[in-house]
Design an enzyme around this catalytic site. Sequence first.
Site, PDB file in Angstrom:
ATOM      1  N   GLU A 270       0.763  -1.227   0.044  1.00 56.50           N
ATOM      2  CA  GLU A 270       0.047  -0.260   0.122  1.00 56.50           C
ATOM      3  C   GLU A 270       0.659   1.289   0.011  1.00 56.50           C
ATOM      4  O   GLU A 270       0.244   2.463   0.421  1.00 56.50           O
ATOM      5  CB  GLU A 270      -1.032  -0.096   1.130  1.00 56.50           C
ATOM      6  CG  GLU A 270      -0.227   0.096   2.677  1.00 56.50           C
ATOM      7  CD  GLU A 270       0.297  -1.112   3.282  1.00 56.50           C
ATOM      8  OE1 GLU A 270       0.268  -2.213   2.826  1.00 56.50           O
ATOM      9  OE2 GLU A 270       0.264  -1.186   4.593  1.00 56.50           O
ATOM     10  N   HIS A 303      -8.404  -3.595  -0.616  1.00 57.32           N
ATOM     11  CA  HIS A 303      -7.621  -3.574   0.708  1.00 57.32           C
ATOM     12  C   HIS A 303      -6.331  -2.659   0.565  1.00 57.32           C
ATOM     13  O   HIS A 303      -6.245  -1.737   1.385  1.00 57.32           O
ATOM     14  CB  HIS A 303      -7.135  -4.970   0.805  1.00 57.32           C
ATOM     15  CG  HIS A 303      -6.373  -5.149   2.130  1.00 57.32           C
ATOM     16  ND1 HIS A 303      -6.771  -5.873   3.044  1.00 57.32           N
ATOM     17  CD2 HIS A 303      -4.781  -4.898   2.231  1.00 57.32           C
ATOM     18  CE1 HIS A 303      -5.870  -5.717   3.958  1.00 57.32           C
ATOM     19  NE2 HIS A 303      -4.541  -5.271   3.620  1.00 57.32           N
ATOM     20  N   GLU A 304      -5.749  -2.639  -0.502  1.00 61.05           N
ATOM     21  CA  GLU A 304      -4.441  -1.702  -0.525  1.00 61.05           C
ATOM     22  C   GLU A 304      -4.986  -0.311  -0.610  1.00 61.05           C
ATOM     23  O   GLU A 304      -4.421   0.851   0.153  1.00 61.05           O
ATOM     24  CB  GLU A 304      -3.658  -1.794  -1.622  1.00 61.05           C
ATOM     25  CG  GLU A 304      -3.056  -3.382  -1.824  1.00 61.05           C
ATOM     26  CD  GLU A 304      -2.426  -4.237  -0.494  1.00 61.05           C
ATOM     27  OE1 GLU A 304      -1.907  -3.037   0.328  1.00 61.05           O
ATOM     28  OE2 GLU A 304      -2.643  -4.885  -0.337  1.00 61.05           O
ATOM     29  N   GLU A 326      -3.863  -4.077   9.792  1.00 59.90           N
ATOM     30  CA  GLU A 326      -4.086  -5.027   8.945  1.00 59.90           C
ATOM     31  C   GLU A 326      -5.337  -5.664   9.169  1.00 59.90           C
ATOM     32  O   GLU A 326      -6.238  -5.668   8.426  1.00 59.90           O
ATOM     33  CB  GLU A 326      -2.986  -6.161   8.977  1.00 59.90           C
ATOM     34  CG  GLU A 326      -1.726  -5.670   8.236  1.00 59.90           C
ATOM     35  CD  GLU A 326      -1.693  -5.158   6.851  1.00 59.90           C
ATOM     36  OE1 GLU A 326      -3.019  -5.280   6.416  1.00 59.90           O
ATOM     37  OE2 GLU A 326      -0.729  -4.421   6.334  1.00 59.90           O
TER      38      GLU A 326
HETATM   39  N1  B3K Z   1       0.973  -4.188   4.218  1.00 57.63           N
HETATM   40  C1  B3K Z   1       1.560  -5.351   3.083  1.00 57.63           C
HETATM   41  C2  B3K Z   1       2.314  -6.447   3.667  1.00 57.63           C
HETATM   42  C3  B3K Z   1       3.685  -6.414   3.438  1.00 57.63           C
HETATM   43  C4  B3K Z   1       4.241  -7.602   3.826  1.00 57.63           C
HETATM   44  C5  B3K Z   1       5.761  -7.749   4.305  1.00 57.63           C
HETATM   45  N2  B3K Z   1       6.278  -8.879   4.604  1.00 57.63           N
HETATM   46  C6  B3K Z   1       0.388  -5.977   2.408  1.00 57.63           C
HETATM   47  C7  B3K Z   1      -1.121  -5.599   2.990  1.00 57.63           C
HETATM   48  O1  B3K Z   1      -1.143  -6.158   3.999  1.00 57.63           O
HETATM   49  O2  B3K Z   1      -1.680  -4.611   2.636  1.00 57.63           O
HETATM   50 ZN    ZN Z   2      -2.888  -4.851   4.253  1.00 59.92          ZN
END
Ligand code: B3K
Ligand code: ZN
Length: 879
Positions: A270, A303-304, A326
Amino acid sequence: MRTENEHTIYFKDYAPSPYRVLSVDLDFRIRPENTRVRALLTIEPHPDTAPGTPLVLDGDDLRLESIALDGAPMLAADYATDANGLTLVEPPHRRFVLETEVILQPQGNTKLMGLYRSSGTWCTQCEPEGFRRITYYLDRPDILATFKVTMRAPRDVAPVLLANGNLLEKGAADDGMHYAVWHDPFPKPSYLFALVAGDLGSIKDSFTTASGRAVDLAIYCEHGKEDQCHWAMDSLKRSMSWDERRFGREYDLDIFNIVAVSDFNFGAMENKGLNIFNDKLVFAQPESATDADYDNIERVIAHEYFHNWTGNRITCRDWFQLCLKEGLTVYRDQEFTSDERSRAVKRISDVVTLRSAQFPEDGGPLAHPARPDQYREINNFYTPTVYEKGAEIVRMLATLLGEAGFRKGMDLYFERHDGQATTIEAFLAAFAEANNVDLEHFKTWYLQAGTPKLTAEDSYDAERQSYTLTLSQETQPTPGQPTKQPLVIPLKFALIGPNGSPMNWSDVSGAEVRDDLIVLDAARAEVTFTGVSSRPVPSLLRGFSAPVVLETTAGMEDQLFLARHDDDPFGRWQALQDVGMALAIAAIQGTPWSEADVPALSAAMGDTLGSESLDDAFKALALQLPSEAQIARNIGKDVDPDRIHEVRAALTRAVFEPIALPLLQRYRALSSDAPYSPDAASTGRRALRNRAMGLLVASDAAGAAALAAQQYHDAKNMTDRLAALSASALAWTGEAPALLADFYERFGGNPLVLDKWLAVTASVPREGVIERIGSTLADPAFPKTNPNRLRALMGTFAMNNPTQFTRRDGAGFRFVADFVGEVDKINPQVAARVLTGFRIWPMLEQSRRKAAHSALSALQSKGALSRNTADILARMLAS
Ligand code: B3K
Ligand code: ZN
């Protein structure tokens, strides 16, 4: 000598940094040989920082070329570098500018963290600790700074230059180079930094926010794939408008870019204004993407995008708070999908995911709280517990507070914490204050690992017309947490009367009960309803209102009654699952099925299929038995996966063979010549049709294998083709080998479709699969540096092929452990993730347990493992 604790980071040790970074000015000179990064960091000590406090900057795999302070080169005595970074021994006690210059080798970066190249494109991944692989920095999420980024690169190899924020200028430079300058006005943590440089195609669009801001949207991808990006763009625009409608959140920059890359450790990222995506979550066209792919793209794009508010504008104070962004963002994307598609179907699918991914984690050696209190390697905490259980916790909050109360809490959270790096406590405080409630006890959900078992017993007193539900909860010990507290469990319920409709009562005592919700906050409660005119059948945990395992004393008859009459779709689905589970477990334990039970389930399945009120997507979910993994979890110990496989296959035949004709009729009736569309109704139709086909094949109905082969050949889209292929391969029909060969022939050249072939191949529950996978891996053309390929093959084998992975002779365990040891040298994150497949080992029967233990020990004794893999391995072996 034990070294496991050397790197352990504890929640209790959190302390703010003695220095802060106000602004970052980065200059990248990108060239095929290497990349030079010059960083100007404006830094100042915190007012409480004692003069002379060293400044410790993180750094990983950097080559320092020069270093200056306020423009003057630093003396060697004034700083030191080591494997973990750069220390300024005695920085000035005032604001100053630190200038460093480092050289990076992105082309050799197979860990895919920091700056790396994917099919020629330079791109970055910084969450959680990748920025330190780009420059020396205070690489922690509570350091928020504004970033200006100048990028220079050869125009021919990298005509596209992107970074976070808004574009300030771009132009030509000497020697075939060109440049772009980007500025992100929103202070952000380093993990949200991103840049992309490459030769990419794109599609463009625009979005006008509710308050009238025009936003330029673009999706960048490999040339020639532009046509496959439209679904992602459509999903993005719908996400932007949903967040305005549902949460009052608008986008805040003039530009929103997405870039699809083919080598990516995760699904997507994101980064502020510049989301980087695994290309499998961008590309969609009917011939190569399935309905599940379309759903995933829509979900992850949303989500992003939603992270822009829950993650970026408000971020995490430290990585223990990961769930703050998250869990909350997963909850938001689940709500988006529920609003856009079918809420009931989304809920059931999410529960299936939770049970198949999070419950085994929570009940095994890797169990940890949604807000962990220690870690060795933070990358190992991007888990189903943090994401999916985290979302369930937010959902329970919404259930307890009601929709309006939840929204009030969200509004206060946004208002109060915009621009901050904050905590779970602050999040809960916003809800508590906005609703004037105490959430202290509720908070235990974040701190306690393990899936609670909720037991419900009931009794009816006809004379008194009273009905009593006795509820009790218990959570088993998990690593590091020997004793458990009772939790606040919101239990949605209804008392279903003999005619199938919910009954009323005149009074209730024994717990807090509001309309359709019992709030259980003690280890045990007796809830008595009076004025109940006849014995009800309780429908409990409606909508799966809490992430618990529910055990009831309900008999087969009540469950079959709920399967027909429960007006909660989740409850209805669950009732069918419960009946299937009870029959499977009885058979495994050697109790023969009673004469009436299997036909009763068969009839209930037949009624579900024939129902006029239920929709196709729901029926597709309902018409199946619990998975082998789910059955294994319910058995819980001394599990023999071969026996489960056998029994489930026999039960499938017994239940579905008798309704083969209606299945076939429905299969035919659902055929359609309409062009492919990913809308919910069309997706549901395909799902039910493919379920019917799959059940016919699995129950060995006459002509089913040929039917599947026919469907495979006639298919006009990947959903239908893959469903036919995988039904044939799982049952290993006579046609299966030829279909697999044909699929490879047709699609082997398309990496994302090749992944589907790899996954089907890896999940075939037959001897010989290890040899087949082994020869695929040994092929020099197999790309061992691409996470998607490796996960499709080995991730699927370890997670989705229970009989072969857990072979009694240990061959499956050894195969995966050897693979992990090898891939660990290339990409530790992929290796560690595949290794988590072993998390079920403690519940297997003794000979398999021994075999798993010896494979894990052999891996450990090889030594030289990454911190990622060593951490998982140590926890796995400690159980
Ligand atoms: N925030 C990222 C995840 C990054 C992973 C690092 N190992 C994707 C997400 O949850 O939107
Ligand atoms: Zn996320």
